[in-house]
Design an enzyme around this catalytic site. Sequence first.
Site, mmCIF file in Angstrom:
data_model
loop_
_atom_site.group_PDB
_atom_site.id
_atom_site.type_symbol
_atom_site.label_atom_id
_atom_site.label_comp_id
_atom_site.label_asym_id
_atom_site.label_seq_id
_atom_site.Cartn_x
_atom_site.Cartn_y
_atom_site.Cartn_z
ATOM 1 N N PRO A 11 0.792 -1.230 0.000
ATOM 2 C CA PRO A 11 0.000 0.000 0.000
ATOM 3 C C PRO A 11 0.825 1.281 0.000
ATOM 4 O O PRO A 11 1.850 1.374 0.674
ATOM 5 C CB PRO A 11 -0.824 -0.103 1.291
ATOM 6 C CG PRO A 11 -0.087 -1.065 2.145
ATOM 7 C CD PRO A 11 0.565 -2.039 1.202
ATOM 8 N N ASN A 12 0.341 2.218 -0.780
ATOM 9 C CA ASN A 12 0.864 3.583 -0.895
ATOM 10 C C ASN A 12 2.166 3.671 -1.689
ATOM 11 O O ASN A 12 2.613 4.777 -1.997
ATOM 12 C CB ASN A 12 1.054 4.231 0.490
ATOM 13 C CG ASN A 12 -0.262 4.403 1.207
ATOM 14 O OD1 ASN A 12 -1.187 4.977 0.637
ATOM 15 N ND2 ASN A 12 -0.375 3.894 2.410
ATOM 16 N N ARG A 19 5.761 12.183 -3.180
ATOM 17 C CA ARG A 19 5.701 12.809 -1.849
ATOM 18 C C ARG A 19 6.781 12.218 -0.959
ATOM 19 O O ARG A 19 7.291 11.144 -1.231
ATOM 20 C CB ARG A 19 4.354 12.513 -1.172
ATOM 21 C CG ARG A 19 3.207 13.238 -1.775
ATOM 22 C CD ARG A 19 1.946 12.507 -1.448
ATOM 23 N NE ARG A 19 0.873 13.028 -2.272
ATOM 24 C CZ ARG A 19 -0.310 13.361 -1.829
ATOM 25 N NH1 ARG A 19 -0.601 13.205 -0.555
ATOM 26 N NH2 ARG A 19 -1.223 13.834 -2.636
ATOM 27 N N ALA A 78 2.949 -0.615 5.072
ATOM 28 C CA ALA A 78 2.531 -0.582 6.481
ATOM 29 C C ALA A 78 1.921 -1.910 6.945
ATOM 30 O O ALA A 78 1.871 -2.175 8.157
ATOM 31 C CB ALA A 78 1.544 0.557 6.700
ATOM 32 N N HIS A 81 3.654 -4.229 9.553
ATOM 33 C CA HIS A 81 3.599 -4.073 11.002
ATOM 34 C C HIS A 81 2.292 -4.581 11.609
ATOM 35 O O HIS A 81 2.139 -4.581 12.824
ATOM 36 C CB HIS A 81 3.800 -2.587 11.353
ATOM 37 C CG HIS A 81 4.895 -1.949 10.548
ATOM 38 N ND1 HIS A 81 6.203 -2.366 10.627
ATOM 39 C CD2 HIS A 81 4.875 -0.966 9.608
ATOM 40 C CE1 HIS A 81 6.948 -1.654 9.788
ATOM 41 N NE2 HIS A 81 6.162 -0.794 9.156
ATOM 42 N N ASP A 88 0.433 -15.345 7.312
ATOM 43 C CA ASP A 88 -0.081 -16.687 7.047
ATOM 44 C C ASP A 88 0.045 -17.038 5.559
ATOM 45 O O ASP A 88 0.353 -18.183 5.208
ATOM 46 C CB ASP A 88 -1.540 -16.810 7.498
ATOM 47 C CG ASP A 88 -1.672 -16.815 9.016
ATOM 48 O OD1 ASP A 88 -0.651 -16.994 9.714
ATOM 49 O OD2 ASP A 88 -2.804 -16.637 9.506
ATOM 50 N N GLU A 99 11.652 -9.678 2.369
ATOM 51 C CA GLU A 99 10.960 -8.438 2.762
ATOM 52 C C GLU A 99 11.904 -7.266 2.521
ATOM 53 O O GLU A 99 13.046 -7.293 2.975
ATOM 54 C CB GLU A 99 10.580 -8.540 4.246
ATOM 55 C CG GLU A 99 9.836 -7.343 4.776
ATOM 56 C CD GLU A 99 9.557 -7.479 6.284
ATOM 57 O OE1 GLU A 99 9.130 -8.566 6.734
ATOM 58 O OE2 GLU A 99 9.791 -6.500 6.998
ATOM 59 N N HIS A 101 12.355 -2.959 2.627
ATOM 60 C CA HIS A 101 11.877 -1.623 2.969
ATOM 61 C C HIS A 101 12.856 -0.587 2.444
ATOM 62 O O HIS A 101 14.078 -0.750 2.599
ATOM 63 C CB HIS A 101 11.715 -1.457 4.485
ATOM 64 C CG HIS A 101 10.717 -2.407 5.027
ATOM 65 N ND1 HIS A 101 9.369 -2.263 4.793
ATOM 66 C CD2 HIS A 101 10.866 -3.553 5.717
ATOM 67 C CE1 HIS A 101 8.730 -3.271 5.337
ATOM 68 N NE2 HIS A 101 9.613 -4.071 5.899
ATOM 69 N N SER A 103 13.059 2.574 3.501
ATOM 70 C CA SER A 103 13.592 3.309 4.653
ATOM 71 C C SER A 103 14.109 2.327 5.707
ATOM 72 O O SER A 103 13.766 1.135 5.682
ATOM 73 C CB SER A 103 12.491 4.186 5.266
ATOM 74 O OG SER A 103 11.436 3.379 5.781
ATOM 75 N N ARG A 112 7.091 0.896 13.794
ATOM 76 C CA ARG A 112 7.665 0.311 12.563
ATOM 77 C C ARG A 112 8.788 -0.681 12.869
ATOM 78 O O ARG A 112 9.332 -1.307 11.971
ATOM 79 C CB ARG A 112 8.215 1.413 11.648
ATOM 80 C CG ARG A 112 7.162 2.333 11.101
ATOM 81 C CD ARG A 112 7.751 3.304 10.084
ATOM 82 N NE ARG A 112 6.955 4.497 9.989
ATOM 83 C CZ ARG A 112 5.854 4.633 9.231
ATOM 84 N NH1 ARG A 112 5.445 3.643 8.471
ATOM 85 N NH2 ARG A 112 5.179 5.756 9.229
HETATM 86 O O1 CA2 Z 1 10.313 1.932 3.989
HETATM 87 C C1 CA2 Z 1 9.457 1.259 3.406
HETATM 88 O O2 CA2 Z 1 9.633 0.768 2.298
HETATM 89 C C2 CA2 Z 1 8.075 1.070 4.049
HETATM 90 O O3 CA2 Z 1 7.616 -0.248 3.712
HETATM 91 C C3 CA2 Z 1 7.171 2.112 3.440
HETATM 92 C C4 CA2 Z 1 5.777 2.132 4.063
HETATM 93 C C5 CA2 Z 1 5.884 2.223 5.584
HETATM 94 O O4 CA2 Z 1 4.588 2.146 6.155
HETATM 95 C C6 CA2 Z 1 6.746 1.123 6.161
HETATM 96 O O5 CA2 Z 1 6.827 1.306 7.559
HETATM 97 C C7 CA2 Z 1 8.138 1.186 5.555
HETATM 98 C C8 CA2 Z 1 4.988 3.349 3.572
HETATM 99 C C9 CA2 Z 1 4.906 3.455 2.095
HETATM 100 C C10 CA2 Z 1 4.365 4.816 1.789
HETATM 101 O O6 CA2 Z 1 4.932 5.241 0.592
HETATM 102 C C11 CA2 Z 1 4.795 6.537 0.272
HETATM 103 C C12 CA2 Z 1 5.520 6.954 -0.796
HETATM 104 C C13 CA2 Z 1 5.440 8.253 -1.179
HETATM 105 C C14 CA2 Z 1 4.623 9.138 -0.513
HETATM 106 C C15 CA2 Z 1 3.890 8.699 0.566
HETATM 107 C C16 CA2 Z 1 3.967 7.386 0.948
#
Ligand code: CA2
Length: 149
Positions: A11-12, A19, A78, A81, A88, A99, A101, A103, A112
């Site tokens: 997601p996202n 952003r 997200a 977490h 599962d 996996e 990430h 960040s 996180r």
């Molecule tokens: O660091 C990562 O790849 C995460 O999986 C990114 C997730 C975050 O919830 C995890 O804790 C770590 C969030 C992805 C949101 O991506 C965006 C990208 C651009 C603008 C806003 C959100």
Amino acid sequence: MTKRILLLHGPNLNLLGTRQPEVYGDTTLADINEAAERHIAPYSLELRTAQSNHEGELVDLLHDAREWADGVVFNPGAYTHTSIALRDAISAIDLPVIEVHISNVHGRESFRHKSMLAGVCLGQIAGFGWRGYLLALDALLRRWELLGD
Ligand code: CA2
């Protein structure tokens, strides 16, 4: 024998590059998928990519992968977490899942720090920006002995 990899984004992540560049960089999801394609080009590998903002759809994509893929590189966003359903699904498909990430989740908010998924994945890569996806592909290549030390 060609190995097949699912590169799956949660997601996202469709918003990457638009952003929060200070956290996630300015690389778009399309850029990442293209870089992954370029990275595996020298090898006998096939890559399929998918992104979903929906937990159940991610579960379905993981189930489908069981039918055709040899490994999965997965940024669950997200849901990392929170999602026992994804945990599962990963346990059920019996494929190596890495996996990823962008960040360093361990240096961010405490919510996180916990991954519901890492324990059922082959491993976790975090904090290396979009290049973490390439590190994960290399990990699968090494596992399949397509890449040496
Ligand atoms: O660091 C990562 O790849 C995460 O999986 C990114 C997730 C975050 O919830 C995890 O804790 C770590 C969030 C992805 C949101 O991506 C965006 C990208 C651009 C603008 C806003 C959100």
